[in-house]
Design an enzyme around this catalytic site. Structure first.
Site, PDB file in Angstrom:
ATOM      1  N   CYS A  74     135.903  65.004  19.187  1.00 43.12           N
ATOM      2  CA  CYS A  74     136.789  63.996  18.942  1.00 43.12           C
ATOM      3  C   CYS A  74     136.147  62.814  19.870  1.00 43.12           C
ATOM      4  CB  CYS A  74     138.090  64.114  19.159  1.00 43.12           C
ATOM      5  SG  CYS A  74     139.193  62.719  19.098  1.00 43.12           S
ATOM      6  N   CYS A 184     132.982  58.219  15.756  1.00 45.95           N
ATOM      7  CA  CYS A 184     134.113  58.876  15.563  1.00 45.95           C
ATOM      8  C   CYS A 184     133.844  59.903  14.508  1.00 45.95           C
ATOM      9  CB  CYS A 184     135.558  57.817  14.631  1.00 45.95           C
ATOM     10  SG  CYS A 184     136.690  58.789  14.143  1.00 45.95           S
TER      11      CYS A 184
END
Length: 263
Positions: A74, A184
């Site tokens: 992440c 992302c």
């Protein structure tokens, strides 16, 4: 035996499964445990303190499950919490951050685009990396507002996704970018749609392959690669519904197990 222990991976939801795929491709015999913290997705709008607290919770869960290394799949969690995680735990921790450096080195138009969450783009680590590598280069930062919730629902090509993504890539095309950096881990699932929208000369870069190589290198350097070549155990846990993970990983349905658990 520690070599047989799993690689632990966590993300703010299902998107980091794109990183898992790269790791599994490179290290096909490694056992893996993946945590999808979809109940708290997206992390991008949360404060640094909230992101760090959630990251600590996920790391402790993976350590309790006996993992030998942890991959923070992440960008938002890496850019906001990785320093504290490494200072707190002795287990090797691999992070992920936008691939600004390769884009900056390769660009010929001297203009690159970054599509990322607000939490990543506003972090100190992102700004430090950007300042180091983008002197004399125009960098257009776009917050991918609303993309993660749609991906969490398995909506990769619906009208809502098409309209949203078109809105984000149009200014990048107008700015004459030749590299688009996906900041992302959810966004690699949008590459097929992005390819339809972007002119063919624009290259798309994500960090998945680099993270997989770094994981392999780290395990090899401490002699923790799995020695066996028997089929690995590939476990996925989510604290929300399992459908999105099952949809994104349908090519692996025979090999993996996906379970809903509270964590």
């Amino acid at each position: 035996m520690k070599n047989n222990a799993a690689i632990g991976i966590f993300d703010s939801g299902v998107g980091g499964s794109s990183i898992w795929q790269e790791i599994h491709k490179l290290l096909p015999f490694e056992n893996t445990i993946y945590l999808a913290d979809s109940k708290n997705a997206p992390y991008g709008h949360k404060s640094k303190e909230e992101i760090t607290a959630l990251s600590v919770k996920n790391v402790e869960r993976l350590i309790s499950l006996g993992c030998k290394i942890i991959v923070v799949a992440c960008n938002t969690a890496t850019t906001n919490a990785i320093s504290q995680l490494r200072a707190t735990y002795s287990i090797p921790i691999i992070g992920i951050e936008p691939a600004i450096k390769p884009a900056a080195l390769k660009t010929t138009s001297k203009s690159i685009g970054i599509l990322a969450t607000k939490g990543t783009l506003s972090s100190l680590l992102f700004h430090k990396t950007a300042m180091e590598h983008t002197k004399d280069i125009k960098m257009l930062e776009i917050v991918g507002e609303g993309l993660v919730p749609l991906i969490e629902k398995g909506n990769l090509e619906g009208p809502e996704m098409v309209n949203l993504l078109q809105k984000y890539v149009t200014p990048m095309i107008e700015a004459d970018i030749d590299y688009l950096v996906l900041g992302c881990s959810h966004y690699p699932y949008l590459i097929p749609l992005l390819r339809k929208m972007l002119p063919p000369h624009i290259q798309i870069i994500d960090s998945g392959e680099a993270v997989a190589r770094h994981t392999q290198y780290t395990l090899a350097s401490i002699d923790l690669l799995r020695k066996e070549t028997s089929p690995p155990k590939l476990q996925f846990f989510t604290n929300n519904t399992t459908e999105a993970l099952e949809f994104l990983l349908q090519d692996y349905s025979e090999e993996i197990s996906v379970e809903k658990k509270d964590f």
